[in-house]
Design a protein around this motif. Structure first.
Motif, PDB file in Angstrom:
ATOM      1  N   ALA A  40      14.810  33.577  91.675  1.00  0.00           N
ATOM      2  CA  ALA A  40      15.670  33.994  90.568  1.00  0.00           C
ATOM      3  C   ALA A  40      17.091  34.266  91.023  1.00  0.00           C
ATOM      4  O   ALA A  40      18.062  33.939  90.321  1.00  0.00           O
ATOM      5  N   GLU A  41      17.235  34.846  92.224  1.00  0.00           N
ATOM      6  CA  GLU A  41      18.575  35.195  92.714  1.00  0.00           C
ATOM      7  C   GLU A  41      19.414  33.972  93.062  1.00  0.00           C
ATOM      8  O   GLU A  41      20.599  34.098  93.389  1.00  0.00           O
ATOM      9  N   ASP A  42      18.824  32.780  92.994  1.00  0.00           N
ATOM     10  CA  ASP A  42      19.599  31.562  93.202  1.00  0.00           C
ATOM     11  C   ASP A  42      20.440  31.205  91.978  1.00  0.00           C
ATOM     12  O   ASP A  42      21.281  30.308  92.040  1.00  0.00           O
ATOM     13  N   PHE A  43      20.215  31.901  90.864  1.00  0.00           N
ATOM     14  CA  PHE A  43      21.032  31.676  89.675  1.00  0.00           C
ATOM     15  C   PHE A  43      22.486  32.011  89.997  1.00  0.00           C
ATOM     16  O   PHE A  43      22.781  33.105  90.486  1.00  0.00           O
ATOM     17  N   ALA A  44      23.388  31.084  89.742  1.00  0.00           N
ATOM     18  CA  ALA A  44      24.798  31.262  90.105  1.00  0.00           C
ATOM     19  C   ALA A  44      25.466  32.232  89.132  1.00  0.00           C
ATOM     20  O   ALA A  44      25.566  31.956  87.935  1.00  0.00           O
ATOM     21  N   LEU A  45      25.928  33.358  89.651  1.00  0.00           N
ATOM     22  CA  LEU A  45      26.588  34.346  88.805  1.00  0.00           C
ATOM     23  C   LEU A  45      28.020  33.934  88.458  1.00  0.00           C
ATOM     24  O   LEU A  45      28.553  34.356  87.424  1.00  0.00           O
ATOM     25  N   ASP A  46      28.639  33.148  89.318  1.00  0.00           N
ATOM     26  CA  ASP A  46      29.997  32.689  89.083  1.00  0.00           C
ATOM     27  C   ASP A  46      29.981  31.536  88.081  1.00  0.00           C
ATOM     28  O   ASP A  46      29.415  30.475  88.339  1.00  0.00           O
ATOM     29  N   ARG A  47      30.606  31.755  86.931  1.00  0.00           N
ATOM     30  CA  ARG A  47      30.599  30.749  85.877  1.00  0.00           C
ATOM     31  C   ARG A  47      31.207  29.430  86.345  1.00  0.00           C
ATOM     32  O   ARG A  47      30.787  28.355  85.925  1.00  0.00           O
ATOM     33  N   LYS A  48      32.161  29.510  87.253  1.00  0.00           N
ATOM     34  CA  LYS A  48      32.842  28.294  87.707  1.00  0.00           C
ATOM     35  C   LYS A  48      31.947  27.420  88.584  1.00  0.00           C
ATOM     36  O   LYS A  48      32.183  26.219  88.699  1.00  0.00           O
ATOM     37  N   SER A  49      30.945  28.023  89.204  1.00  0.00           N
ATOM     38  CA  SER A  49      30.121  27.262  90.143  1.00  0.00           C
ATOM     39  C   SER A  49      28.755  26.885  89.588  1.00  0.00           C
ATOM     40  O   SER A  49      27.946  26.299  90.303  1.00  0.00           O
ATOM     41  N   ARG A  50      28.460  27.208  88.356  1.00  0.00           N
ATOM     42  CA  ARG A  50      27.155  26.861  87.803  1.00  0.00           C
ATOM     43  C   ARG A  50      27.293  25.825  86.688  1.00  0.00           C
ATOM     44  O   ARG A  50      28.336  25.693  86.047  1.00  0.00           O
ATOM     45  N   ALA A  51      26.227  25.109  86.475  1.00  0.00           N
ATOM     46  CA  ALA A  51      26.184  24.113  85.401  1.00  0.00           C
ATOM     47  C   ALA A  51      26.176  24.828  84.056  1.00  0.00           C
ATOM     48  O   ALA A  51      25.794  26.009  83.964  1.00  0.00           O
ATOM     49  N   PRO A  52      26.586  24.157  83.003  1.00  0.00           N
ATOM     50  CA  PRO A  52      26.521  24.774  81.667  1.00  0.00           C
ATOM     51  C   PRO A  52      25.102  25.225  81.345  1.00  0.00           C
ATOM     52  O   PRO A  52      24.128  24.587  81.742  1.00  0.00           O
ATOM     53  N   LEU A  53      24.993  26.348  80.655  1.00  0.00           N
ATOM     54  CA  LEU A  53      23.674  26.844  80.276  1.00  0.00           C
ATOM     55  C   LEU A  53      23.003  25.874  79.313  1.00  0.00           C
ATOM     56  O   LEU A  53      23.668  25.225  78.505  1.00  0.00           O
ATOM     57  N   PRO A  54      21.669  25.761  79.384  1.00  0.00           N
ATOM     58  CA  PRO A  54      20.970  24.902  78.412  1.00  0.00           C
ATOM     59  C   PRO A  54      21.089  25.486  77.010  1.00  0.00           C
ATOM     60  O   PRO A  54      21.433  26.661  76.824  1.00  0.00           O
ATOM     61  N   GLY A  55      20.792  24.682  76.035  1.00  0.00           N
ATOM     62  CA  GLY A  55      20.859  25.139  74.653  1.00  0.00           C
ATOM     63  C   GLY A  55      19.940  26.320  74.404  1.00  0.00           C
ATOM     64  O   GLY A  55      18.872  26.447  75.014  1.00  0.00           O
ATOM     65  N   LEU A  56      20.345  27.202  73.493  1.00  0.00           N
ATOM     66  CA  LEU A  56      19.568  28.407  73.208  1.00  0.00           C
ATOM     67  C   LEU A  56      18.325  28.044  72.403  1.00  0.00           C
ATOM     68  O   LEU A  56      18.422  27.473  71.319  1.00  0.00           O
ATOM     69  N   GLU A  57      17.153  28.411  72.968  1.00  0.00           N
ATOM     70  CA  GLU A  57      15.895  28.097  72.307  1.00  0.00           C
ATOM     71  C   GLU A  57      15.000  29.312  72.122  1.00  0.00           C
ATOM     72  O   GLU A  57      14.016  29.241  71.382  1.00  0.00           O
ATOM     73  N   SER A  58      15.309  30.408  72.797  1.00  0.00           N
ATOM     74  CA  SER A  58      14.424  31.568  72.762  1.00  0.00           C
ATOM     75  C   SER A  58      15.235  32.848  72.898  1.00  0.00           C
ATOM     76  O   SER A  58      16.423  32.826  73.250  1.00  0.00           O
ATOM     77  N   ALA A  59      14.550  33.971  72.651  1.00  0.00           N
ATOM     78  CA  ALA A  59      15.196  35.269  72.832  1.00  0.00           C
ATOM     79  C   ALA A  59      15.615  35.461  74.288  1.00  0.00           C
ATOM     80  O   ALA A  59      16.681  36.013  74.570  1.00  0.00           O
ATOM     81  N   ALA A  60      14.793  35.000  75.229  1.00  0.00           N
ATOM     82  CA  ALA A  60      15.140  35.133  76.643  1.00  0.00           C
ATOM     83  C   ALA A  60      16.416  34.374  76.966  1.00  0.00           C
ATOM     84  O   ALA A  60      17.232  34.828  77.779  1.00  0.00           O
TER      85      ALA A  60
END
Length: 503
Positions: A40-60
């Motif tokens: 989980a900690e591999d999720f990039a916190l820096d918006r500039k270095s991560r891919a666009p978030l997938p489309g919203l499909e759930s509350a999570a």
């Protein structure tokens, strides 16, 4: 971005927020699954270095967008996936605000860490504008270094546990959840105490207290079975933030914590830290740490497990790349490291145990294995404690010995006058530690005899019969040689074998 801590948790509807997070499956496993990550900690916190978030499909998805990615959500998506009641709940808890344009954002970060939910300061603005950190910023517990620290925390049922430089309080909360009788978090910043108390209430943990304290200042009368710290350790010529600098050499906070152990660690207690310190021309880090304990040092064992060895100047320039502007500043760093006679910086686990009645204490260093997620530091302390006692020879002479299947014995040959001649021998392995050491030819024979059936006495008898050792060799001397190989992991002894995590 302005954030009023007085709004934080103001409606006290903690149980409802916790139920929301759990029912939405906002968890480490969800983050890995949804974003195709190993951890989980591999999720990039820096918006500039991560891919666009997938489309919203759930509350999570919405919760991650708001609380971890730190991005705003439009009202239609928010109400559609969470519902009006949940939006009102989050607003009443100070976890959700609305922009002038009508979008929603969270003024804090909130994320899963194993079975806990932890809130901390944001590290970006929701509109992606330039972010200015508060001087007492509460850093996220989500990042890899903090996860590594948590993964190595000692556990002891019924212990009195203290986490210093605690930030969000996550380590003490984890200890309280896992069986500590009571856990305290201590941090110099009241902002951290406020976040830690919020996290206590959110997770429904009652055997925990967050205290604003400069190291042991407000724990003067208390003693603990377990003390841990993930202190600031970055060298700094001019401190930037409360939690960034460890002083000019990076060791100031760690040193103060260690110096207080004689007054605050119980007999039989353990101290653990993930930190960084320097080897110097006059002494390695672990030897200087022993000196920090002063006239009580004979009561303590010290183990330092290195994860990374760094060039001092290179690290300093990278750590301060946003502020170093001139060649003069670079020269000041060179002068500092030269004056302190620093030869290298070492990042890793510092483990100290207290033994008030010990006849002999130990000071050791190992290199953490790159093959495993958790370094078995408790095993090392347990074995070294046994090896420093009075019954080592008796134990090893009557107990079966096992050669580690991970061991390699390497011989270097050189060609001389038409013949290949062995010139050096090395033992190597990568679990429980990453170890390379110079060996003697007879050690190959020794290891082949450690078959899990033969005792130390059996092995010694065969080696004497084969002329490897003289008949006059004492069992005590042989046991001490075997003990060093056990400490390195090359030989294992029943009752003290390394944990099977690396299998």
């Amino acid at each position: 971005m302005d954030f009023d801590l007085n709004d934080f948790g103001r409606s006290a509807r903690f149980d409802e927020v916790l139920q929301l997070l759990r029912s939405a499956d906002y968890s480490d496993s969800y983050i890995c699954r949804r974003h195709h990550l190993e951890h989980a900690e591999d999720f990039a916190l820096d918006r500039k270095s991560r891919a666009p978030l997938p489309g919203l499909e759930s509350a999570a998805d919405v919760l991650l967008q708001l609380f971890l990615a730190g991005e705003p959500s439009d009202a239609e998506s928010l109400f559609g996936l969470l519902g009006a009641d949940i939006v009102q709940l989050l607003e009443s808890m100070g976890l959700l605000k609305q922009t002038a344009a009508g979008d929603y954002f969270s003024p804090v970060s909130l994320y899963p860490v194993a079975d806990l939910y932890i809130a901390s300061d944001r590290w970006s603005n929701p509109d992606a504008s330039e972010f200015s950190e508060p001087a007492d910023i509460v850093y996220p517990a989500f990042i890899p270094n903090t996860r590594l620290f948590l993964k190595h925390l000692p556990e002891r049922q019924g212990a009195r546990f203290l986490d210093l430089c605690a930030g969000t309080g996550v380590a003490a909360l984890a200890a309280a959840r896992k069986g500590a009788a009571y856990a305290w978090s201590g941090d110099i910043a009241d902002r951290s105490t406020r976040f830690a108390e919020f996290n206590r209430k959110l997770n429904g943990i009652n055997n925990f207290q967050a205290v604003t304290s400069d190291i042991y200042q407000n724990f003067a009368e208390l003693r603990f079975d377990l003390i841990c710290a993930h202190p600031p350790y970055v060298p700094s010529l001019q401190p930037r933030w409360v939690f960034f600098s460890g002083g000019t050499d990076g060791e100031e906070i760690t040193q103060r914590i260690v110096q207080g152990l004689p007054n605050h660690l119980e007999d039989g207690g353990m101290f653990y830290a993930l930190t960084m310190g320097s080897d110097r021309a006059d002494a390695p880090l672990e030897q200087r740490i022993r000196e920090w304990l002063g006239d009580r040092q004979s009561e303590f064992d010290i183990a330092f497990l290195v994860r990374k060895e760094l060039d001092p100047l290179d690290f300093a320039l990278k750590a301060h790349r946003d502020t170093i502007r001139t060649r003069e500043e670079s020269e000041r760093w060179k002068e500092l490291f030269s004056r302190l006679r620093i030869t290298s910086l070492n990042y890793g686990f510092l483990c100290i145990q207290r033994r008030s009645s010990a006849a002999r204490t130990f000071t050791i260093r190992r290199r953490a294995s790159r093959l495993i997620a958790r370094t078995p530091w408790e095993w090392l302390l347990r074995w070294e404690t046994e090896a420093s006692g009075d019954h080592l020879a008796d134990l090893l002479m009557k107990t079966p010995l096992h050669a580690s299947r991970r061991t390699s014995f390497e011989v270097l040959h050189r060609l001389a006058q038409g013949s290949w001649n062995p010139v050096s021998y090395q033992l190597k392995l990568q679990y429980p530690f990453d170890v390379e050491c110079t060996a003697q030819p007879w050690m190959a024979h020794l290891l082949s005899l450690c078959n899990g059936i033969s005792t130390g006495r059996d092995v010694l008898r065969i080696l004497v019969q084969n002329g490897v050792f003289p008949e006059s060799i004492e069992e005590k001397a042989f046991a001490e040689a075997i003990s060093a190989l056990i400490s390195g992991g090359f030989i294992e002894v029943d009752g003290y074998r390394p944990p099977a995590e690396a299998e």
